[in-house]
Structure formats: C-alpha cells, structure tokens
Design a protein around this motif. Structure first.
Motif, PDB file in Angstrom:
ATOM      1  N   VAL A 130       0.853  -1.180   0.000  1.00 18.68           N
ATOM      2  CA  VAL A 130       0.000   0.000   0.000  1.00 18.68           C
ATOM      3  C   VAL A 130       0.891   1.232   0.000  1.00 18.68           C
ATOM      4  O   VAL A 130       1.876   1.316   0.729  1.00 18.68           O
ATOM      5  CB  VAL A 130      -0.911   0.004   1.238  1.00 18.68           C
ATOM      6  CG1 VAL A 130      -1.753   1.276   1.280  1.00 18.68           C
ATOM      7  CG2 VAL A 130      -1.789  -1.235   1.234  1.00 18.68           C
ATOM      8  N   CYS A 131       0.553   2.184  -0.855  1.00 19.01           N
ATOM      9  CA  CYS A 131       1.370   3.392  -0.951  1.00 19.01           C
ATOM     10  C   CYS A 131       0.479   4.601  -1.227  1.00 19.01           C
ATOM     11  O   CYS A 131      -0.709   4.457  -1.514  1.00 19.01           O
ATOM     12  CB  CYS A 131       2.430   3.251  -2.038  1.00 19.01           C
ATOM     13  SG  CYS A 131       1.733   3.155  -3.701  1.00 19.01           S
ATOM     14  N   ASP A 132       1.056   5.785  -1.144  1.00 23.64           N
ATOM     15  CA  ASP A 132       0.314   7.012  -1.407  1.00 23.64           C
ATOM     16  C   ASP A 132       0.436   7.464  -2.855  1.00 23.64           C
ATOM     17  O   ASP A 132      -0.280   8.350  -3.306  1.00 23.64           O
ATOM     18  CB  ASP A 132       0.818   8.132  -0.497  1.00 23.64           C
ATOM     19  CG  ASP A 132       0.530   7.842   0.971  1.00 23.64           C
ATOM     20  OD1 ASP A 132      -0.511   7.205   1.234  1.00 23.64           O
ATOM     21  OD2 ASP A 132       1.343   8.231   1.825  1.00 23.64           O
ATOM     22  N   VAL A 133       1.373   6.847  -3.600  1.00 26.00           N
ATOM     23  CA  VAL A 133       1.604   7.250  -4.987  1.00 26.00           C
ATOM     24  C   VAL A 133       0.845   6.296  -5.903  1.00 26.00           C
ATOM     25  O   VAL A 133       1.178   5.110  -5.981  1.00 26.00           O
ATOM     26  CB  VAL A 133       3.101   7.234  -5.327  1.00 26.00           C
ATOM     27  CG1 VAL A 133       3.317   7.683  -6.776  1.00 26.00           C
ATOM     28  CG2 VAL A 133       3.870   8.134  -4.365  1.00 26.00           C
ATOM     29  N   PRO A 134      -0.164   6.751  -6.581  1.00 30.49           N
ATOM     30  CA  PRO A 134      -0.986   5.844  -7.391  1.00 30.49           C
ATOM     31  C   PRO A 134      -0.280   5.439  -8.687  1.00 30.49           C
ATOM     32  O   PRO A 134       0.612   6.133  -9.177  1.00 30.49           O
ATOM     33  CB  PRO A 134      -2.230   6.680  -7.685  1.00 30.49           C
ATOM     34  CG  PRO A 134      -1.730   8.095  -7.672  1.00 30.49           C
ATOM     35  CD  PRO A 134      -0.656   8.135  -6.627  1.00 30.49           C
TER      36      PRO A 134
END
Length: 789
Positions: free
Chosen positions: A637-641
C-alpha cells in the motif's frame, strides 16, 4: 486341427458326458433344391428317398465324422435336425440370413459338432433348440471371416437342456486368422437351459471391433457362464434383469453394460450363484454418452453374497471420458446386503458441475468437471445409509440436492461438514442444521430460472480455509443465518455467454462474530464481463452482514474485483461500514458501488484502490476515510498511485465527501446529473476543514464526462446554525499546476451558496513550499441569519 479344437474346448468344461439322444431314421441323402437342405456338391443325402424333403414328422441326423453340410434353407420342414451323433463330429455351414424351425417341432438338436454361419451382417436362428452336447465335446457356434465386420447372430429359442449341456460361442477354430473382427451372439430365450455357456475369442479385446460378445435377453436360467480372454458378456440396454446361475470372468475378458442415455435405463445381470473374477481386473465398459441421472446409482451385476469379487476386480472403461473432457466422471461401488443375500456391483454417476476456462481471446479451451455423489445416495456415505437424524456427516466430494427445482430440501442429519467439497443446490432452499467449511469448499446453484436460492442454518461455522460461492446465471445465492469463524467467503461469477447475467450473493445474517474476509470477483471468462451485462453482485442492506471486528487491520477485508458490484437495494437502508472493525475495502481492476434511490452507503473504512471504481444508482455514497493505492498488483500500500489504476467514475447519484483524503490520488470523472457534496459541517476533521477535498497526488484530479459542463460540486449547509460574519469553507486542495484547469470546471457562484441570501466568492490560498493550492468558498453577511432545517 479338428482334434486340437476338441482339446481346447474340453479344457473349458469339466462336466460329465451326455448320452446321445435317440434320433429318427432320416439321414441326409442327396441334394435337394435350393431353398431347402442343400449339401455341398460332392455330398449327398445318406439314406431316404432321393430328392424328397423331410416331412413334419421326420427327424434328420447329420453325423458323418468331419464332414460339413451346408444349409441354405429358410424354413425347416422336418421335426428335428441333430448336428452330430454317435461320436461323429459334424460341422454344419449355414449361408442364408435366416433359418426357421417350426415351433411345434423338436427343432435343432445340438450334439457333437459346430455350426459355422457363413454370412455377413445379421443372422437369425428361429425355433426350439435342445442342447444335447457334452462338456467334453461342447457344441460351438461361430461366425464370419476376415472380410466380415459386425456379425450378429440371434437365437430366438427357446433353448433347453439339462445341467450337463455345454455350448461355446466364439471364432472359427480352424480359421482364427480370418475371424478377428467382433461377433455378437444374442440368445433371447434361455429360460429352460441349465447347462454351461462359454464365450471365447481368438484375439484379445484390444478395441471395440475385436472379440466375441454374448448377450442374454429376458433370461431366467440356472446356466453357468464362463467368459474367457477376449470374450464379452453384455447386459441388455433396457431396465431388464437377466438371471443366470453363476458367472466366471477370466483374465482379459470384458463386461459390457448397455444403457440408454435418453431414459437412463441400465441392464443388470443377476447370478443366483457366485460371481468370480479369475486373475482380474475385468474391463467394465459403458456406452458413450451415458451420463446417468439424479439417482446416481445403477446395479449392473449381482451375485451371491459370498461371491469373492470386489470393485477392484473391474476396470471401468468410459468412452465419453476418454474422448470428451466435458464428460462426467463415474465410479464403481460394491454393496453387500445380508438380508437379500446379494453382493452387488453398482455404477455410480458423479454429480457434475462445470466451469469453462477461456483463453485471452475468449475461446473455451478447457472445462473442469467436479466429482460428486447424491445426498440421497446411501453408497456415498461411510455407513451406507442415507442421512438421518442424530448423525453428523462429513464429505470431501461433491453433493447435490435431488429435489425438484422450486422446492425446499431439509438435510435430516444433525450436521454437515464440507472439507474440500462442493454442495450443489438444485432447489429453492436448502436447510442444514450445521454447516462447516475447512481448507477449500464451495456451494453452488444449478441451472434453472432466475430467483433466490437460500441456504438456511441457525449458525454457519466457517472456521478457516476458503468457502467459494457460485451462483448460476441470474440467480441470487443467499446465506440465511448467523456466520462465525475466520474463513474467506469467496463469491464468484462464472458467466460464460454474452447474455445479460448477474451472479448475485446475499449474506442476510447478523454476522458480528465473523472475523473472516469476503471476496466478490469474476472467477472465469473475464473477457466477457461488461458493466451493463455481466458481473457478480454482493447485496448488502445491513453493514453487520459483512462481519465483525478483526483482531488486526486487514486492508482487503472486503475485496471487490473484476467488475464486482456492491449493491444496496433497500431504498430506506443506511449501510455504514464502520471504521472501528479493522476492516478495509479493496477495489481491484474494476468494481462498482451501486446504491438505489433513497439509500445510503457510508464507507467509513479505508479504501484501497488498484483499478477503477464506479459509483452508480441514484442513492448516496459517503466516503469518510482515506483512499490509498497499491504500488503494484497485490503489492504494498502506498500514497503514490499507478496511472490507470487510480480511476473513480461517478455515473449516477450523489457522492458525499467527509474526509480530506477520501479521493486522494484518484482521477475522478463526473457525469451529467451527478452531485459532489463537500460536507463543511464536519468540524472534527481538522484536515478536512483546512483543505477540503485534498487530492495533490495527480496532475488532473477531475474529469468531466460528456454532457457535463462543470463540476457538480455543492456545499452542505449546516443544520440549526447561525451564519457567522465571515464563513470560509475549504472546497478542495490540488497541485498548484492544476488550479487553472480545475477553476475552469467550477460552477457559477450562485450554485454554491451555503446560505442562499449571502454573497459568496472563491478564495484561493497557495502553499508555495508544498506546491499546493486550496480553493475555498467565502460567505459574508451584515446581520444575523439563523438557518433551521
């Protein structure tokens, strides 16, 4: 060769020698006209008047040792014809397609000799037959040569004879190399015969065109049957039971079970004595195309209870399974019934469900067929009884309810445990006191009309593993009862055609003790899924249906994949996916939140996006938690799509935002008639009050779809509030580079009044260090305005 033949036959039988019956005075004398009794050209009648045919009172004897006499007659006019007499070995050659003995005569007497039928195709021998041969020198029937294929000889009978009689069916012993093709003997009436029958062959049964086959039709006899290497014993293709005395199968023999694929009728051979298999296994063959029906259990061979055969003495040969990957599987079972004194060999048809696998181009290339057994088939259970009260049942195979569609089925046992098994439901409802899933199990509906198929239980215990649900076409599979445990409930769509199909699922219980995950996805044929036509759907009208609190946070507690729909269908429902349950919502590839008019789906759980999310339905979707993204499919899971995997499309209804990061990192499209509500009344969320809808991870946060001229944004008016002198409501925060394009989409200010009578304007605040720009709505008044709603 003749003496050698006698030695071979004598090795088959070990019974005593019959005394030759008295014959009448006629012997064959000289050639009669064609169509009567016609000997070979160098033979004549022996005795009697020249050229005179026998009368109905005359008995004829063919008894010159080693000689052959040819018959071309259609109707025999004498009283009897004996082949072989006084130790004279006689061969008769019949070269017409039919020979008839009068029913009121003694008919054909089989003594010391053989009968060679020198015709192709079907041959019929009509009228009485008396077996008067000895086991030492049994009478033999044989047909054909290498040029003839598919011979069939029918003996209509009646055939009679005492227990010392002996008859052999097989190839020409003098022409083995010329009799390789399969020959079939059908004996229609052997009720009065108690002697021995043997089936021999010159060749092994290497395929269906070789060997010698014997079929007994409508028989009740005490005869003993020996089937030797290459020989075939066949049942009748109806629901008829043939009764014999005893049967011995020798190594290399075959048992042919004839069955009618249309009526599912199966022939049975019942021996009052023992059935023995010498040095097996024996091939047991069934016709191609026979699938069985819901009874799942066909008796094909029955003998005395002390018969020494087991199911391992037979090897099942199913042409359909060999040539057709979609054919159902079958198996053999043996059951012993002390009360009836029978040991019975059963052909058991597996219940079959099929899933079609497709290539990337959408072409089918494989079917997977599951094995199964009927819930009402006693042979399927370890105690050989159908389920009954006060008993628990376990299975790792495939079960099927056997009631008619549209009816209800109540499982009579106290518990049903599935462990790596499948339950296929053909009824409207299936009630089971206890349902347990472990490892990987599945529940599926079957072909039928649209409607709801319900599995009912006071409690479902899904302790671990994966429970897979398969709804057929437009049916809805509902689990009605409380679910606990920690298994994964996997709801699969298995659509295979281009018609409009929705596989529906519904969990209607209060499942607050369930700690497992839920998946909704397309199992097969993903190339055919489409938004308007085919998709698996999970129906939710109470958030408690989706489970209780997990011990630790799971970002994929609810997985929506492959165009799965999460649907709220009750117009008065307010479904809140609470944030305190350690449950997250995961969208993979494509999914849709479909909320009916008047209903609310309030997603307070974190949303993990790895694909495209649609919002449909005229109802309201509330996004009240953070949206995050996957670095890769199934990755961290990350914040950069990832570009192309961060899409949100609103095609209908209202989306209400109550968290600053509810659409973070997404590219959101808005269709005409939709509505985006920014809830400025949420005073507890500091980031939301400060930034509004914050989406600073993409260059193009909003897209307008065809027919939509501006963002359908609106501001929620505070309830029971007094308007301040100056009210500033943050609407959204985006990259500074995107502000100009976003402002071009903004609606007229008159459409954004929080209080209708107050003047408003846009206020822009830039954060140069972060590169963000916040757009807010400012309202000013010169007096006090009270708003009561």
């Amino acid at each position: 060769m003749k003496n050698e033949y006698r030695i071979i036959l004598a090795s088959v039988f070990s019974l005593g020698v019959l005394a030759t019956a008295d014959a009448a005075t006629w012997h064959l004398s000289k050639s009669a006209s064609a169509g009567s009794l016609t000997p070979l050209s160098d033979m004549g009648y022996w005795g009697g008047a020249d050229g005179v045919e026998p009368s109905s009172d005359d008995d004829l004897i063919a008894d010159r040792d080693g000689e052959r006499i040819r018959f071309r007659g259609i109707d025999f006019t004498g009283n009897s014809l004996r082949i072989g007499h006084n130790d004279k070995y006689m061969e008769a050659c019949h070269d017409s397609s039919k020979m008839t003995f009068p029913g009121n005569s003694v008919g054909l007497i089989l003594d010391r000799g053989s009968w060679y039928f020198n015709r192709n195709g079907a041959i019929t021998l009509e009228g009485p037959v008396l077996v008067d041969s000895s086991p030492e020198y049994p009478f033999a029937f044989y047909i054909g040569n290498v040029n003839y294929v598919g011979h069939t000889m029918t003996i209509t009978g009646p055939v009679t004879g005492d227990d010392d009689g002996a008859v052999v069916f097989g190839p020409n012993p003098f022409r083995n190399s010329q009799c390789a093709r399969k020959t079939t003997f059908q004996v229609e009436n052997i009720n009065g015969y108690d002697g021995s029958l043997a089936v021999t062959s010159a060749y092994d049964n290497v395929d269906a065109d070789f060997g010698t086959c014997l079929t007994l039709i409508s028989s009740t006899s005490a005869c003993h049957i020996a089937v030797w290497r290459g020989g075939v014993l066949s049942t009748v293709g109806t629901d008829t039971r043939t009764r014999v005395g005893s049967i011995t199968f020798h190594r290399g023999s075959r048992f042919q079970v004839n069955a009618d694929p249309a009526s599912f009728a199966v022939g049975t051979i019942h021996a009052t004595g023992k059935i023995t298999v010498e040095n097996g296994p024996v091939e047991l063959c069934i016709p191609a195309g026979f699938n069985g029906d819901d009874s799942h259990c066909y008796p094909v061979l029955a003998g005395a209870v002390d018969s020494p055969f087991t199911k391992d003495d037979f090897h099942l040969v199913n042409p359909s399974a060999e040539n057709d990957p979609y054919s159902p599987l079958l198996r053999l079972e043996v059951a012993v019934d002390e009360e009836t004194g029978l040991r019975t060999l059963y052909l058991v048809t597996y219940d079959v469900w099929q899933e079609s696998f497709y290539t990337d181009e959408g072409h089918p290339h494989e079917n997977r067929a599951g094995q199964g057994s009927s819930l009402t088939n006693a042979l399927a259970w370890s105690d050989k009884h159908t389920p009954h009260p006060n008993a628990s049942y376990k299975t790792s195979t495939y079960l099927r309810t056997l009631k008619e569609p549209g009816t209800d089925y109540v499982f009579p046992g106290s518990a049903l445990w599935l462990k790596s098994g499948n339950l296929r439901i053909t009824t409207s409802s299936f009630s089971v006191p206890l349902f347990y899933s472990s490892v990987t199990s599945s529940v599926s509906t079957t072909a039928g009309n649209d409607g709801v198929v319900t599995v009912k239980s006071e409690k479902f215990h899904f302790m671990d593993g994966v429970l897979r649900l398969f709804a057929y076409k437009n049916q809805v599979l509902r689990l009605e009862g409380e679910i606990d445990g920690s298994a994964v409930i996997d709801m699969c769509g298995i659509n295979t055609s281009s018609s409009a199909i929705v596989a529906g699922y519904e969990l209607s219980g209060v499942n607050t003790n369930f700690q497992g995950a839920i998946k909704v996805r397309q199992e097969l044929n993903k190339s055919y899924i489409s938004y308007n036509m085919r998709h698996p759907t999970l129906i939710v009208n109470d958030s408690r249906n989706l489970g209780g609190k997990m011990t630790e946070f799971n970002p994929r507690a609810l997985t929506m994949a492959d165009l799965a729909f999460l649907s709220v269908t009750n117009s008065s429902a307010n479904v809140v996916l609470a944030d305190n349950l350690n449950r997250g919502v995961y969208v993979f590839e494509r999914a849709c939140f479909n909320v009916t008019n008047g209903a609310v789906l309030d997603v307070r759980q974190p949303l993990l996006l790895s694909g495209k999310l649609w919002k449909d339905g005229e109802g309201t979707l509330v996004l009240g938690n953070v949206m995050s993204h996957e670095a890769s499919d199934g990755g961290d899971v990350c914040d950069v799509p990832r570009i192309g995997s961060n899409l949100v499309e609103v095609v209908n209804g209202t989306v209400r935002i109550e968290n600053a990061d509810a659409l973070s990192g997404s590219v959101t499209s808005w269709a005409k008639g939709t509505r985006l509500v920014v809830d400025t009344t949420n005073t507890e969320n500091e980031d939301f009050r400060r930034y509004g809808l914050r989406n600073v991870g993409v260059d193009e946060p909003f897209v307008l779809l065809g027919g939509q001229s501006h963002l359908p944004i609106s501001v929620a008016e505070p309830e029971d509030a007094i308007a301040p002198k100056v009210a500033t409501n943050a609407l959204f925060t985006v990259k500074s580079s995107a502000v100009e394009s976003v402002m071009a989409m903004m609606p007229p200010l008159r459409d954004l009044r929080v209080w209708p009578t107050l003047p408003v304007k846009y206020v822009i605040a830039k954060d140069i260090e972060k590169g963000w720009t916040t757009v807010a709505l400012e309202s000013r008044n010169r007096g006090t305005i009270v708003s009561i709603r």
